[in-house]
Enzyme design. Structure first.
Site, PDB file in Angstrom:
ATOM      1  N   ASP A  99      -5.690   5.687   1.787  1.00 30.18           N
ATOM      2  CA  ASP A  99      -5.307   4.027   1.078  1.00 30.18           C
ATOM      3  C   ASP A  99      -7.346   4.674   1.441  1.00 30.18           C
ATOM      4  OD1 ASP A  99      -3.674   1.629  -0.066  1.00 30.18           O
ATOM      5  OD2 ASP A  99      -6.003   1.409   1.010  1.00 30.18           O
ATOM      6  N   HIS A 108       0.903  -1.495   0.276  1.00 31.11           N
ATOM      7  CA  HIS A 108      -0.224  -0.034  -0.159  1.00 31.11           C
ATOM      8  C   HIS A 108       0.460   1.206  -0.284  1.00 31.11           C
ATOM      9  CE1 HIS A 108      -3.804  -2.102   1.267  1.00 31.11           C
ATOM     10  NE2 HIS A 108      -3.029  -2.896   1.404  1.00 31.11           N
ATOM     11  N   THR A 112      -5.354   0.199  -4.110  1.00 31.81           N
ATOM     12  CA  THR A 112      -4.320  -0.205  -4.860  1.00 31.81           C
ATOM     13  C   THR A 112      -4.901  -1.413  -5.200  1.00 31.81           C
ATOM     14  OG1 THR A 112      -3.981  -0.922  -2.518  1.00 31.81           O
ATOM     15  CG2 THR A 112      -2.690   1.026  -2.606  1.00 31.81           C
ATOM     16  N   ASP A 124      -6.873 -10.504  -2.010  1.00 33.77           N
ATOM     17  CA  ASP A 124      -7.467 -10.389  -3.984  1.00 33.77           C
ATOM     18  C   ASP A 124      -6.665 -11.361  -4.689  1.00 33.77           C
ATOM     19  OD1 ASP A 124      -4.896  -8.825  -2.940  1.00 33.77           O
ATOM     20  OD2 ASP A 124      -4.948  -7.784  -4.984  1.00 33.77           O
ATOM     21  N   GLU A 178       3.314  -4.798 -11.365  1.00 35.86           N
ATOM     22  CA  GLU A 178       4.585  -4.612 -12.121  1.00 35.86           C
ATOM     23  C   GLU A 178       4.916  -5.392 -13.245  1.00 35.86           C
ATOM     24  OE1 GLU A 178       6.596  -4.762  -8.322  1.00 35.86           O
ATOM     25  OE2 GLU A 178       5.853  -2.839  -7.450  1.00 35.86           O
ATOM     26  N   TRP A 198      -1.557  -7.408  -6.185  1.00 34.53           N
ATOM     27  CA  TRP A 198      -1.974  -6.480  -7.065  1.00 34.53           C
ATOM     28  C   TRP A 198      -0.213  -5.751  -7.482  1.00 34.53           C
ATOM     29  CZ3 TRP A 198      -4.748  -6.441 -10.935  1.00 34.53           C
ATOM     30  CH2 TRP A 198      -5.009  -5.475 -12.087  1.00 34.53           C
TER      31      TRP A 198
END
Ligand code: UDP
Length: 470
Positions: A135, A41, A157, A392, A376, A371
Site C-alpha cells: 500500500d 485498503h 488505493t 480524499d 464500486e 474511493w
C-alpha cells in the site's frame, strides 16, 4: 439464491476458489504483498492478489494482527503476520498505529527483518520472489525494498485526481489554503480550479509538518521512487489526470478497476448481513437509495437525525448501513421518527456492498465518497449522492459530480430538507435524468475497458508482463 437472479451485472469472475485455479499455468514466481490494515485498503489489495494469482503468480500476504485479513477465505495464499506480533505493539486506532509503524523507523526495521528472512530463504527452491507490492501508505517499505534489492510496486488505493492534489499539499500549505478563514470557503482554488477552498480544508491537513501531512509527504516521495504504481481505476474514468500523474510519478502506471474482476466480500472484516436480499428482491427496479458511509466515518447525533429524517421525508425506499460506532452517541435509535424505518426502509449493520450496488432494485448510492465505494458504484452504473467527511472524499466527490457527471455533491453538510430533495432528484425527478444517463454510460465504458483489447485489460496484461520481467 434469489438475489442473484436480480443482479443486473456479474463479476467477470466469481470470488476465487483454489479449485478453479488448478488449470492456470503457474509461473514459479512469488509476489509479496503488504496491505495497509483498514477495510478500504485491504479490499483492493486482496482483489489485486486474486487477480495476480489467477495469472499464475504465487502470493504471500504480510499482515498485521490488527485488522488481520480473513485467512480462511484465501487458502490459495500464504499469510504471515508481521510488525505487531509483540502484544505491546498492537494498536487499535489509526493515529496510534501510524505513530508506531509509519512515522517511526521501528516499522522499517521490523519489515526489513521479516522480508530479509523471506527473500533469503527463497521460500521454495522452484520459486523466486519477483517483487513486493505494498500500500502507498507503507512508505518506508521503499527503503527496505532498496536495501534488499527487491523491486517495490505501490498499490495506490485512491484516485489519480486525489493523488495529484495530495502531491501538491506542500504548495497548497505554503499558499495558506489550510488556514484560510470561513469567509473564503466558496472560492475556487487557483491551482485546482475544479476545487473550492472548502474541499481543500476538508482534507484535514493541519498546517505545517504534523500528522496526516507528514504521512502524505512520505507517501508521495516514496511512491515516486517505486518501480510502478497500480491504481484501482480505469483510463476512461480519469483520463484528464493521466498526463499530470505520469509527469509527477515517473514509473509505469497500471489502471485496473478491481470491482470489475472480483467482489470484496471475502475480505470483509465485518459480518455482512445477507438477510437484506429478500427485502431488496421485493422492491421495484431502481427504486432504492443505498446509504453507506464506509468503514471509518462517524456522525454525531444531530447529523444522524438529519439523515434519518431526510430519508423518511424523501418518501423513497432506502437501505441504510448503520455500522457499530457510526454514531458517537449510542442513544440514537430513540430519537428517530416514530416507526422508523417503516415499510419503505431497511437498516443493516454491514452489507455486501458490491452485491447491493449490482442489485436491480438499487437506483442510487448515497456515499461518503471513499474511493472504493466510488469505483464500486461507477462499475455498477449507480448514480451517487456524495457526502464527504475527510481525506480524499471531498476531492472524489467534486470529481464525480463536476467531471464525471455521475453524482450530486451534498457539499453543505447534512440537512434533512436538502437530503430529501437530492434523493428524489437522483432517483426519480426529471432533473436527475442526465446524471442517471451519465452513470449508465460510464458503466458501459468500464465494461468495455475490461474486455479483450480494452484499456484495463491491456493494463492487466502489461502488469503481468512487467512483473514477469523483474
Ligand atoms: N463496505 C462493505 N459493506 C458496507 C459498507 C462498506 O463491504 O456495508 C466496503 C465497501 O464495499 C468498500 C469498503 O467497505 O470496499 C469501504 O472502502 P471505502 O474506500 O469506500 O471507504 P473507507 O471505509 O476506507 O472510508
Amino acid at each position: 439464491m434469489k438475489s442473484r437472479s436480480r443482479q443486473k451485472s456479474r463479476r467477470l469472475q466469481p470470488d476465487l476458489q483454489p479449485t478453479t485455479m488448478e488449470t492456470t499455468v503457474r509461473r514459479h514466481r512469488r509476489i509479496i504483498m503488504l496491505p495497509f490494515p483498514f477495510q478500504g485498503h485491504i479490499n483492493p489489495m486482496l482483489q489485486l492478489a486474486n487477480l495476480l494469482y489467477s495469472k499464475g503468480f504465487s502470493i504471500t500476504i504480510l499482515h498485521t494482527n490488527f485488522n488481520a485479513p480473513r485467512i480462511s477465505n484465501y487458502p490459495h495464499f500464504t499469510f504471515k503476520s508481521i510488525l505487531d506480533n509483540d502484544p505491546e505493539k498492537r494498536r487499535f486506532e489509526l493515529a496510534e498505529f501510524s505513530k508506531d509503524f509509519i512515522h517511526n523507523q521501528d516499522g522499517g526495521d521490523a519489515l526489513l527483518h521479516e522480508l530479509g528472512l523471506l527473500v533469503a530463504s527463497g521460500l521454495d527452491e522452484n520459486e523466486r520472489v519477483s517483487c513486493l507490492i505494498t500500500d502507498s501508505y507503507w512508505h518506508f517499505a521503499q527503503t527496505v525494498a532498496d536495501r534488499l534489492n527487491l523491486p517495490r510496486l505501490v498499490l495506490r488505493t485512491m484516485g489519480l485526481f486525489c493523488t495529484t492534489v495530495y502531491s501538491s499539499i506542500p504548495l497548497l500549505d505554503a499558499r495558506g489554503y489550510f488556514t484560510l478563514d470561513d469567509s473564503h470557503l466558496e472560492e475556487r482554488v487557483a491551482e485546482f480550479p475544479l476545487l473550492k477552498v472548502k474541499d481543500i480544508k476538508k482534507i484535514g491537513i493541519e498546517s505545517g509538518e504534523v500528522g496526516y501531512a507528514v504521512l502524505i509527504r512520505h507517501m508521495v516521495k516514496q511512491t515516486k521512487a517505486a518501480s510502478g504504481v497500480i491504481w484501482n481505476s480505469f483510463k476512461e474514468l480519469e483520463e484528464p489526470m493521466l498526463e499530470r500523474i505520469s509527469r509527477d510519478f515517473p514509473g509505469p502506471h497500471f489502471l485496473i478497476p478491481f470491482p470489475k474482476y472480483y467482489t470484496a466480500s471475502s475480505s470483509s472484516l465485518l459480518e455482512q448481513d445477507r438477510t437484506i436480499f429478500p427485502w431488496l428482491d421485493q422492491q421495484p427496479a431502481k427504486s432504492v437509495v443505498y446509504v453507506s458511509f464506509g468503514s471509518l466515518s462517524q456522525v454525531d447525533e444531530k447529523q444522524f437525525l438529519e439523515i434519518g429524517h431526510g430519508l423518511v421525508n424523501s418518501k423513497q425506499r432506502f437501505l441504510w448501513v448503520v455500522r457499530d460506532g457510526f454514531v458517537e452517541d449510542l442513544t440514537w435509535f430513540e430519537s428517530l421518527p416514530v416507526g422508523f424505518p417503516g415499510e419503505r426502509g431497511r437498516v443493516a449493520q454491514w452489507a455486501p456492498q458490491q452485491e447491493v450496488l449490482a442489485h436491480e432494485a438499487t437506483g442510487a448510492f448515497w456515499t461518503h465518497s471513499g474511493w472504493n465505494s466510488t469505483i464500486e458504484s461507477v462499475c455498477e452504473g449507480v448514480p451517487m449522492i456524495c457526502s464527504a467527511f475527510r481525506g480524499d472524499q471531498p476531492l472524489d466527490a467534486r470529481y464525480m459530480s463536476d467531471v464525471s457527471g455521475v453524482a450530486v455533491y451534498l457539499e453543505n453538510g447534512l440537512q434533512r430538507d436538502e437530503i430529501a430533495r437530492v434523493i428524489r432528484r437522483i432517483l426519480v425527478d426529471e432533473e436527475g435524468k442526465e446524471i442517471r444517463e451519465s452513470a449508465k454510460l460510464l458503466k458501459q465504458k468500464s465494461d468495455l475497458s475490461v474486455m479483450k483489447g480494452g484499456s484495463s485489460d491491456d493494463s492487466v496484461e502489461s502488469l503481468v508482463d512487467y512483473i514477469s520481467s523483474l
